[in-house]
Scaffold this motif. Structure first.
Motif, PDB file in Angstrom:
ATOM      1  N   VAL A  10       0.952   0.314   5.414  1.00  0.00           N
ATOM      2  CA  VAL A  10       1.540   1.231   4.431  1.00  0.00           C
ATOM      3  C   VAL A  10       3.004   0.829   4.236  1.00  0.00           C
ATOM      4  O   VAL A  10       3.823   0.976   5.132  1.00  0.00           O
ATOM      5  CB  VAL A  10       1.450   2.699   4.897  1.00  0.00           C
ATOM      6  CG1 VAL A  10       2.165   3.610   3.897  1.00  0.00           C
ATOM      7  CG2 VAL A  10       0.001   3.121   5.056  1.00  0.00           C
ATOM      8  N   SER A  11       3.298   0.291   3.071  1.00  0.00           N
ATOM      9  CA  SER A  11       4.664  -0.180   2.810  1.00  0.00           C
ATOM     10  C   SER A  11       5.546   0.904   2.203  1.00  0.00           C
ATOM     11  O   SER A  11       6.759   0.895   2.384  1.00  0.00           O
ATOM     12  CB  SER A  11       4.626  -1.389   1.876  1.00  0.00           C
ATOM     13  OG  SER A  11       4.013  -1.043   0.633  1.00  0.00           O
ATOM     14  N   HIS A  12       4.914   1.841   1.474  1.00  0.00           N
ATOM     15  CA  HIS A  12       5.670   2.889   0.793  1.00  0.00           C
ATOM     16  C   HIS A  12       5.034   4.266   1.016  1.00  0.00           C
ATOM     17  O   HIS A  12       3.808   4.404   0.958  1.00  0.00           O
ATOM     18  CB  HIS A  12       5.715   2.638  -0.722  1.00  0.00           C
ATOM     19  CG  HIS A  12       6.578   1.488  -1.127  1.00  0.00           C
ATOM     20  ND1 HIS A  12       6.290   0.187  -0.790  1.00  0.00           N
ATOM     21  CD2 HIS A  12       7.740   1.452  -1.841  1.00  0.00           C
ATOM     22  CE1 HIS A  12       7.230  -0.608  -1.292  1.00  0.00           C
ATOM     23  NE2 HIS A  12       8.117   0.129  -1.925  1.00  0.00           N
ATOM     24  N   THR A  35       4.786   4.945   7.375  1.00  0.00           N
ATOM     25  CA  THR A  35       5.270   3.602   7.066  1.00  0.00           C
ATOM     26  C   THR A  35       6.290   3.180   8.124  1.00  0.00           C
ATOM     27  O   THR A  35       6.658   3.962   9.000  1.00  0.00           O
ATOM     28  CB  THR A  35       5.894   3.544   5.655  1.00  0.00           C
ATOM     29  OG1 THR A  35       6.192   2.187   5.333  1.00  0.00           O
ATOM     30  CG2 THR A  35       7.173   4.369   5.566  1.00  0.00           C
ATOM     31  N   GLY A  36       6.723   1.926   8.064  1.00  0.00           N
ATOM     32  CA  GLY A  36       7.725   1.436   9.001  1.00  0.00           C
ATOM     33  C   GLY A  36       7.248   1.412  10.440  1.00  0.00           C
ATOM     34  O   GLY A  36       8.034   1.589  11.365  1.00  0.00           O
ATOM     35  N   ARG A  37       5.952   1.169  10.657  1.00  0.00           N
ATOM     36  CA  ARG A  37       5.392   1.217  12.008  1.00  0.00           C
ATOM     37  C   ARG A  37       5.385  -0.173  12.635  1.00  0.00           C
ATOM     38  O   ARG A  37       5.358  -1.183  11.944  1.00  0.00           O
ATOM     39  CB  ARG A  37       3.985   1.793  11.985  1.00  0.00           C
ATOM     40  CG  ARG A  37       3.910   3.113  11.229  1.00  0.00           C
ATOM     41  CD  ARG A  37       2.607   3.813  11.419  1.00  0.00           C
ATOM     42  NE  ARG A  37       2.550   4.466  12.720  1.00  0.00           N
ATOM     43  CZ  ARG A  37       1.718   5.452  13.018  1.00  0.00           C
ATOM     44  NH1 ARG A  37       0.893   5.892  12.114  1.00  0.00           N
ATOM     45  NH2 ARG A  37       1.706   5.989  14.209  1.00  0.00           N
ATOM     46  N   LYS A  82       9.268  -3.145   8.287  1.00  0.00           N
ATOM     47  CA  LYS A  82      10.084  -2.387   7.355  1.00  0.00           C
ATOM     48  C   LYS A  82       9.202  -1.465   6.511  1.00  0.00           C
ATOM     49  O   LYS A  82       8.066  -1.810   6.167  1.00  0.00           O
ATOM     50  CB  LYS A  82      10.859  -3.332   6.435  1.00  0.00           C
ATOM     51  CG  LYS A  82      11.975  -4.084   7.129  1.00  0.00           C
ATOM     52  CD  LYS A  82      13.110  -3.162   7.564  1.00  0.00           C
ATOM     53  CE  LYS A  82      13.874  -2.617   6.373  1.00  0.00           C
ATOM     54  NZ  LYS A  82      14.986  -1.711   6.814  1.00  0.00           N
ATOM     55  N   GLY A  83       9.731  -0.308   6.182  1.00  0.00           N
ATOM     56  CA  GLY A  83       9.008   0.629   5.336  1.00  0.00           C
ATOM     57  C   GLY A  83       9.957   1.305   4.369  1.00  0.00           C
ATOM     58  O   GLY A  83      11.180   1.308   4.571  1.00  0.00           O
ATOM     59  N   THR A  84       9.395   1.882   3.319  1.00  0.00           N
ATOM     60  CA  THR A  84      10.197   2.581   2.308  1.00  0.00           C
ATOM     61  C   THR A  84       9.610   3.963   2.079  1.00  0.00           C
ATOM     62  O   THR A  84       8.400   4.092   1.854  1.00  0.00           O
ATOM     63  CB  THR A  84      10.200   1.798   0.976  1.00  0.00           C
ATOM     64  OG1 THR A  84      10.770   0.503   1.186  1.00  0.00           O
ATOM     65  CG2 THR A  84      11.011   2.537  -0.088  1.00  0.00           C
ATOM     66  N   ALA A  85      10.458   4.979   2.162  1.00  0.00           N
ATOM     67  CA  ALA A  85      10.055   6.354   1.833  1.00  0.00           C
ATOM     68  C   ALA A  85      10.923   6.824   0.668  1.00  0.00           C
ATOM     69  O   ALA A  85      12.150   6.660   0.706  1.00  0.00           O
ATOM     70  CB  ALA A  85      10.233   7.268   3.034  1.00  0.00           C
ATOM     71  N   LEU A 134       0.865  -1.181   0.000  1.00  0.00           N
ATOM     72  CA  LEU A 134       0.000   0.000   0.000  1.00  0.00           C
ATOM     73  C   LEU A 134       0.903   1.233   0.000  1.00  0.00           C
ATOM     74  O   LEU A 134       1.772   1.369   0.859  1.00  0.00           O
ATOM     75  CB  LEU A 134      -0.904   0.014   1.228  1.00  0.00           C
ATOM     76  CG  LEU A 134      -1.826   1.239   1.387  1.00  0.00           C
ATOM     77  CD1 LEU A 134      -2.777   1.368   0.199  1.00  0.00           C
ATOM     78  CD2 LEU A 134      -2.621   1.146   2.684  1.00  0.00           C
ATOM     79  N   ALA A 135       0.728   2.097  -0.989  1.00  0.00           N
ATOM     80  CA  ALA A 135       1.574   3.282  -1.129  1.00  0.00           C
ATOM     81  C   ALA A 135       0.761   4.551  -0.891  1.00  0.00           C
ATOM     82  O   ALA A 135      -0.316   4.721  -1.461  1.00  0.00           O
ATOM     83  CB  ALA A 135       2.207   3.333  -2.518  1.00  0.00           C
ATOM     84  N   LEU A 136       1.282   5.427  -0.027  1.00  0.00           N
ATOM     85  CA  LEU A 136       0.709   6.754   0.183  1.00  0.00           C
ATOM     86  C   LEU A 136       1.577   7.762  -0.566  1.00  0.00           C
ATOM     87  O   LEU A 136       2.786   7.838  -0.331  1.00  0.00           O
ATOM     88  CB  LEU A 136       0.716   7.109   1.674  1.00  0.00           C
ATOM     89  CG  LEU A 136      -0.510   6.746   2.507  1.00  0.00           C
ATOM     90  CD1 LEU A 136      -0.276   7.161   3.958  1.00  0.00           C
ATOM     91  CD2 LEU A 136      -1.757   7.434   1.986  1.00  0.00           C
ATOM     92  N   ILE A 137       0.953   8.529  -1.447  1.00  0.00           N
ATOM     93  CA  ILE A 137       1.673   9.509  -2.257  1.00  0.00           C
ATOM     94  C   ILE A 137       1.248  10.897  -1.792  1.00  0.00           C
ATOM     95  O   ILE A 137       0.050  11.209  -1.762  1.00  0.00           O
ATOM     96  CB  ILE A 137       1.353   9.319  -3.755  1.00  0.00           C
ATOM     97  CG1 ILE A 137       1.719   7.890  -4.187  1.00  0.00           C
ATOM     98  CG2 ILE A 137       2.081  10.349  -4.609  1.00  0.00           C
ATOM     99  CD1 ILE A 137       0.867   7.351  -5.308  1.00  0.00           C
TER     100      ILE A 137
END
Length: 439
Positions: free
Chosen positions: A311-313, A333-335, A339-342, A244-247
């Motif tokens: 939220v992965s990204h 992300t990263g919660r 792991k998370g990616t920004a 799931l990506a938040l932009i």
């Protein structure tokens, strides 16, 4: 330290065990005993630190189920955040031996029905948005004057969205000796008069994070190199395979344009900003939770009011002007140690904003796109650092030597000057390399 050290009621310890919480977070270690001691609190902490449980646990512990009256009032600046707090609180009281009534009052719901229910029973804990709580108080349906504790969650966001007046109206109906708990990422100047009005001698608990960006997040920086950003974003989304990506964009108009651009390229995209009607927001969030959307484009204020699991990204399509917004964005992300990616996209004209973020302490890993893959690349300022010794003027000591050399003062002086300049250039070159390594 363990949760049992707080001597919470058994049903709360059972709830914590079911949630698989092993030990309290740093903010919980400080705030839970302070609230249990009856003190007012101003709490500042980074997002995702366990703040909600830090006040819900001691407040629920103090509830007397035998009293048919409001004992706690909790305000939240958005419907989504209020719903999140409500669900968290419901989890904690699920196995309570005596019913603890918790009700969520937000706009867009049936007010007449709420008033009718309040005629027979008052909730023990009120959670909701300030406007709806004030409406129910003014209808003389919700009787908050019996409450002994009040929580203002996300106080800075409450101020930003213009809800502080409503919160003041609620606080003004409560007893003078109210235990006030205020949680905020920042304490703006405009918030301080309110705090002074209702909080005589609060405990101020400020947790500065060890890392501005959590270690669980890979924080990347991607130059668009003059290409249209929407094309670069499309490439990133196709490669990244996000769960799931938040932009993020800075304005509602830009959010709509990005979503339109992605949809035109065949990517199903949800939109969240202040102009999206309440009913539509609720429908979108439900579909996001059901994984009908893999991509969502949002503004900062809209996204601060949500907490979506998985939220992965996080993609910064535009670099925010406010440093705090950058931290809040990446914190989506990263919660929970996942792991998370920004990824921050930036164009040449945004170099200065990137410099400011780095000066603030944000550490980026520069990446580039090669053969349909994101790969780490060199320090973005390597050319500047490499050329710096050549471009810098000699220091004042060398300037003096240069002036003397022009006059042919002594034999061998030019040779000595040349050696001194070469030596200084080497020192500065090494310093530049060290700066590159430290980034």
């Amino acid at each position: 330290m363990e949760f049992s050290d707080f001597q919470l009621k058994p049903f709360l310890l059972d709830a914590i065990s079911r949630l698989n919480f092993k030990e309290p977070t740093d903010i919980q270690k400080q705030i839970i005993p302070t609230i249990l001691a009856g003190k007012s609190v101003i709490g500042q902490s980074q997002t995702g630190t366990g703040k909600s449980h830090s006040f819900l646990l001691p407040l629920i512990h103090a509830i007397d189920p035998a009293k048919d009256e409001v004992q706690v009032v909790i305000t939240s600046p958005s419907r989504e955040l209020a719903e999140q707090l409500y669900q968290t609180a419901i989890q904690l009281v699920a196995e309570a031996p005596d019913e603890i009534r918790i009700v969520n009052y937000v706009g867009g719901t049936d007010k007449k029905r709420q008033i009718a229910k309040l005629a027979s029973h008052q909730p023990h804990i009120v959670i909701g948005t300030p406007g709806r709580i004030v409406d129910l108080i003014n209808e003389q349906a919700l009787k908050v004057y019996t409450a002994t504790k009040m929580v203002i969650d996300e106080a800075d966001m409450t101020l930003d969205l213009g809800f502080l007046f409503d919160v003041d109206q609620i606080a003004g109906r409560l007893p003078e000796n109210i235990q006030m708990l205020v949680f905020s990422a920042t304490i703006p100047e405009n918030l301080k008069p309110f705090l002074k009005k209702y909080m005589a001698n609060p405990s101020i608990i400020q947790l500065k994070p060890e890392h501005i960006i959590a270690p669980s997040i890979d924080n990347y920086l991607l130059s668009t190199k003059g290409q249209p950003k929407i094309d670069v974003l499309y490439q990133v989304l196709k490669m990244g395979q996000p769960y799931l990506a938040l932009i993020f964009a800075n304005t509602k108009q830009n959010v709509d344009e990005i979503a339109e651009g992605l949809r035109a390229r065949g990517i199903k995209t949800a939109v969240l900003h202040g102009d999206v009607p309440a009913r539509e927001r609720k429908r979108i969030m439900k579909r996001v939770h059901n994984m009908e959307y893999q991509f969502m484009v949002a503004t900062d204020l809209a996204a601060r009011g949500i907490d979506i699991e998985g939220v992965s990204h996080v993609i910064n399509y535009e670099v925010p002007k406010d440093m705090e917004f950058f931290v809040h964005r990446t914190g989506r992300t990263g919660r929970g140690n996942l792991k998370g990616t920004a990824i921050t996209l930036y164009s040449p004209e945004e170099e200065k904003i990137i410099d400011e973020l780095e000066a603030y302490g944000v550490i980026f890993k520069p990446i580039t796109i090669e053969k349909d893959q994101l790969v780490e690349t060199y320090e973005r300022k390597r050319r500047e650092l490499r050329s710096a010794p050549k471009n810098q003027d000699p220091d004042h000591r060398i300037k003096g030597m240069v002036n003397k050399a022009k006059k042919n003062v002594k034999p061998g002086y030019k040779r000595k000057l040349k050696q001194e300049i070469q030596s200084q250039q080497k020192r500065k070159h090494r310093a530049g390399q060290n700066r590159m390594k430290s980034r």
